[in-house]
Design a protein around this motif. Sequence first.
Motif, PDB file in Angstrom:
ATOM      1  N   GLY A  25      -1.458  12.775  -0.662  1.00 50.08           N
ATOM      2  CA  GLY A  25      -2.451  13.369  -1.547  1.00 50.08           C
ATOM      3  C   GLY A  25      -2.196  12.922  -2.973  1.00 50.08           C
ATOM      4  N   ILE A  26      -1.603  13.814  -3.768  1.00 53.16           N
ATOM      5  CA  ILE A  26      -1.272  13.490  -5.159  1.00 53.16           C
ATOM      6  C   ILE A  26       0.191  13.052  -5.228  1.00 53.16           C
ATOM      7  CG2 ILE A  26      -1.110  14.378  -7.516  1.00 53.16           C
ATOM      8  CD1 ILE A  26      -3.260  16.416  -6.784  1.00 53.16           C
ATOM      9  N   VAL A  27       0.429  11.874  -5.787  1.00 54.26           N
ATOM     10  CA  VAL A  27       1.791  11.343  -5.899  1.00 54.26           C
ATOM     11  C   VAL A  27       2.007  10.811  -7.312  1.00 54.26           C
ATOM     12  CG1 VAL A  27       1.802  10.676  -3.462  1.00 54.26           C
ATOM     13  CG2 VAL A  27       1.185   8.980  -5.201  1.00 54.26           C
ATOM     14  N   GLY A  28       3.262  10.477  -7.600  1.00 53.79           N
ATOM     15  CA  GLY A  28       3.517   9.761  -8.840  1.00 53.79           C
ATOM     16  C   GLY A  28       2.961   8.355  -8.744  1.00 53.79           C
ATOM     17  N   SER A  29       3.500   7.566  -7.798  1.00 53.16           N
ATOM     18  CA  SER A  29       3.079   6.176  -7.624  1.00 53.16           C
ATOM     19  C   SER A  29       3.308   5.763  -6.174  1.00 53.16           C
ATOM     20  CB  SER A  29       3.880   5.268  -8.562  1.00 53.16           C
ATOM     21  OG  SER A  29       3.792   3.917  -8.170  1.00 53.16           O
ATOM     22  N   THR A  30       2.315   5.144  -5.554  1.00 52.85           N
ATOM     23  CA  THR A  30       2.513   4.622  -4.200  1.00 52.85           C
ATOM     24  C   THR A  30       3.580   3.548  -4.183  1.00 52.85           C
ATOM     25  OG1 THR A  30       0.726   2.991  -4.479  1.00 52.85           O
ATOM     26  CG2 THR A  30       0.125   5.129  -3.518  1.00 52.85           C
ATOM     27  N   GLN A  31       3.717   2.816  -5.285  1.00 55.68           N
ATOM     28  CA  GLN A  31       4.716   1.755  -5.369  1.00 55.68           C
ATOM     29  C   GLN A  31       6.123   2.343  -5.253  1.00 55.68           C
ATOM     30  OE1 GLN A  31       3.217  -1.107  -5.452  1.00 55.68           O
ATOM     31  NE2 GLN A  31       4.483  -2.706  -6.333  1.00 55.68           N
ATOM     32  N   ASP A  32       6.359   3.462  -5.908  1.00 54.69           N
ATOM     33  CA  ASP A  32       7.680   4.088  -5.865  1.00 54.69           C
ATOM     34  C   ASP A  32       7.994   4.641  -4.480  1.00 54.69           C
ATOM     35  OD1 ASP A  32       7.989   3.454  -8.531  1.00 54.69           O
ATOM     36  OD2 ASP A  32       7.381   5.440  -9.247  1.00 54.69           O
ATOM     37  N   ILE A  33       6.999   5.241  -3.829  1.00 50.73           N
ATOM     38  CA  ILE A  33       7.211   5.764  -2.482  1.00 50.73           C
ATOM     39  C   ILE A  33       7.513   4.625  -1.513  1.00 50.73           C
ATOM     40  CG2 ILE A  33       6.101   6.924  -0.533  1.00 50.73           C
ATOM     41  CD1 ILE A  33       4.540   8.579  -2.567  1.00 50.73           C
ATOM     42  N   ALA A  34       6.760   3.550  -1.617  1.00 52.76           N
ATOM     43  CA  ALA A  34       6.978   2.403  -0.735  1.00 52.76           C
ATOM     44  C   ALA A  34       8.364   1.795  -0.950  1.00 52.76           C
ATOM     45  CB  ALA A  34       5.896   1.353  -0.963  1.00 52.76           C
ATOM     46  N   ARG A  35       8.791   1.705  -2.194  1.00 54.46           N
ATOM     47  CA  ARG A  35      10.126   1.166  -2.479  1.00 54.46           C
ATOM     48  C   ARG A  35      11.206   2.031  -1.840  1.00 54.46           C
ATOM     49  NH1 ARG A  35      12.314  -2.573  -5.533  1.00 54.46           N
ATOM     50  NH2 ARG A  35      10.303  -3.086  -6.519  1.00 54.46           N
ATOM     51  N   SER A  36      11.028   3.336  -1.901  1.00 51.84           N
ATOM     52  CA  SER A  36      12.007   4.233  -1.299  1.00 51.84           C
ATOM     53  C   SER A  36      12.054   4.051   0.217  1.00 51.84           C
ATOM     54  CB  SER A  36      11.663   5.681  -1.644  1.00 51.84           C
ATOM     55  OG  SER A  36      12.580   6.575  -1.055  1.00 51.84           O
ATOM     56  N   TYR A  37      10.888   3.944   0.850  1.00 49.73           N
ATOM     57  CA  TYR A  37      10.850   3.713   2.299  1.00 49.73           C
ATOM     58  C   TYR A  37      11.616   2.447   2.676  1.00 49.73           C
ATOM     59  CZ  TYR A  37       7.323   7.244   3.594  1.00 49.73           C
ATOM     60  OH  TYR A  37       6.653   8.415   3.855  1.00 49.73           O
ATOM     61  N   ALA A  38      11.428   1.396   1.897  1.00 47.12           N
ATOM     62  CA  ALA A  38      12.070   0.122   2.217  1.00 47.12           C
ATOM     63  C   ALA A  38      13.562   0.153   1.916  1.00 47.12           C
ATOM     64  CB  ALA A  38      11.402  -1.010   1.437  1.00 47.12           C
ATOM     65  N   GLU A  39      13.920   0.591   0.712  1.00 46.81           N
ATOM     66  CA  GLU A  39      15.314   0.510   0.270  1.00 46.81           C
ATOM     67  C   GLU A  39      16.211   1.549   0.943  1.00 46.81           C
ATOM     68  OE1 GLU A  39      14.746  -1.339  -4.233  1.00 46.81           O
ATOM     69  OE2 GLU A  39      15.118   0.817  -3.976  1.00 46.81           O
ATOM     70  N   LYS A  40      15.676   2.708   1.224  1.00 50.78           N
ATOM     71  CA  LYS A  40      16.506   3.786   1.767  1.00 50.78           C
ATOM     72  C   LYS A  40      16.411   3.927   3.283  1.00 50.78           C
ATOM     73  CE  LYS A  40      16.349   6.493  -2.504  1.00 50.78           C
ATOM     74  NZ  LYS A  40      15.986   7.795  -3.127  1.00 50.78           N
ATOM     75  N   GLU A  41      15.266   3.540   3.849  1.00 48.08           N
ATOM     76  CA  GLU A  41      15.058   3.749   5.280  1.00 48.08           C
ATOM     77  C   GLU A  41      14.865   2.462   6.066  1.00 48.08           C
ATOM     78  OE1 GLU A  41      12.209   6.821   6.123  1.00 48.08           O
ATOM     79  OE2 GLU A  41      12.530   7.771   4.167  1.00 48.08           O
ATOM     80  N   GLY A  42      14.829   1.320   5.372  1.00 46.93           N
ATOM     81  CA  GLY A  42      14.727   0.046   6.072  1.00 46.93           C
ATOM     82  C   GLY A  42      13.372  -0.232   6.692  1.00 46.93           C
ATOM     83  N   ARG A  43      12.347   0.477   6.274  1.00 43.58           N
ATOM     84  CA  ARG A  43      11.032   0.273   6.881  1.00 43.58           C
ATOM     85  C   ARG A  43      10.379  -1.001   6.324  1.00 43.58           C
ATOM     86  NH1 ARG A  43       8.262   6.344   7.059  1.00 43.58           N
ATOM     87  NH2 ARG A  43      10.206   7.507   7.360  1.00 43.58           N
ATOM     88  N   LYS A  44       9.511  -1.600   7.123  1.00 46.57           N
ATOM     89  CA  LYS A  44       8.736  -2.765   6.692  1.00 46.57           C
ATOM     90  C   LYS A  44       7.396  -2.749   7.413  1.00 46.57           C
ATOM     91  CE  LYS A  44      10.792  -5.911  10.107  1.00 46.57           C
ATOM     92  NZ  LYS A  44      11.492  -7.204  10.306  1.00 46.57           N
ATOM     93  N   ASN A  45       6.477  -3.598   6.937  1.00 43.40           N
ATOM     94  CA  ASN A  45       5.131  -3.693   7.512  1.00 43.40           C
ATOM     95  C   ASN A  45       4.439  -2.331   7.538  1.00 43.40           C
ATOM     96  OD1 ASN A  45       5.459  -6.484   8.063  1.00 43.40           O
ATOM     97  ND2 ASN A  45       6.558  -5.994   9.941  1.00 43.40           N
ATOM     98  N   PHE A  46       4.230  -1.794   6.347  1.00 43.63           N
ATOM     99  CA  PHE A  46       3.578  -0.491   6.250  1.00 43.63           C
ATOM    100  C   PHE A  46       2.691  -0.454   5.014  1.00 43.63           C
ATOM    101  CE2 PHE A  46       7.674   0.088   4.065  1.00 43.63           C
ATOM    102  CZ  PHE A  46       7.263   0.617   2.841  1.00 43.63           C
ATOM    103  N   VAL A  47       1.848   0.582   4.966  1.00 39.91           N
ATOM    104  CA  VAL A  47       0.954   0.817   3.826  1.00 39.91           C
ATOM    105  C   VAL A  47       1.103   2.273   3.400  1.00 39.91           C
ATOM    106  CG1 VAL A  47      -1.399   0.695   2.951  1.00 39.91           C
ATOM    107  CG2 VAL A  47      -0.698  -0.811   4.817  1.00 39.91           C
TER     108      VAL A  47
END
Length: 259
Positions: A25-47
């Motif tokens: 819904g309301i977030v700070g930045s989608t870019q920051d959330i995506a970075r966290s998913y990748a750097e902390k959880e190892g996720r890839k190929n997502f939106v």
Amino acid sequence: MTDQTILLEGEAVLLPPPFSHYPYGIVGSTQDIARSYAEKEGRKNFVVTAAQQQTGRGRQGRVWASPEGNLYATLMLCPKRPMHEWGQLAYVFGLALARALEEFGVPEVQLKWPNDILIKDAKCCGILIETVETSLGEKGILVGTGINLLFAPENTPYPATSLKKVIGKEILPFQFLPAYIKSVQECVLEWEQKGFASLRQTWLSKAWRLGEQIGYKSEQASEETVLFRGIDADGCLLLEDHEGHIKRILTGDVIFPEA
């Protein structure tokens, strides 16, 4: 792998594999959330998508106005070409976005160096590309995309527009996102398999003010007026100065003319 069906603003969104979708819904930045998913959880190929952003940003930390009704998305993927070629992806994603817009009947889509999409000389979309390394050690990119579907910001230093204003009807985020992802897959696959050459020619065919005078400003110097001569095989901007010398440019800004 099956398609990922997720609700976005209460509507079903069908994304092609291998992309997963994380709507907010309301977030700070989608870019920051995506970075966290990748750097902390190892996720890839997502939106990651959001209805609104409170701290949306563009290049060089510029604010990106993010009212509800427009599309705010960050894609994460791991390109299958050498990293020294990843700078070309600004053009690849610009083309992907232009093709998706054209599918919805948007006329006169123009690509403004390095990563803006214009409609009839007014800014409609912006792209922010950043590199990322996952917690598993894989190198990838985050592609933040803001698209003015229903609303365009006011009082900007440049002309801005929205799809609704241009084509006279509403295109909602859940309608546009699948078309954009599909176009991204096609353009990225072409780049991975064939390189930049054919995509470069297509980008130039849509280039804003190609062969005309433009304003250019580097981070180190004041704005100057030059001729826009295109982009080279590596994706560098080619500018001709008042003495007829061609410069290869890696960073900086092409400036909108004074109104």
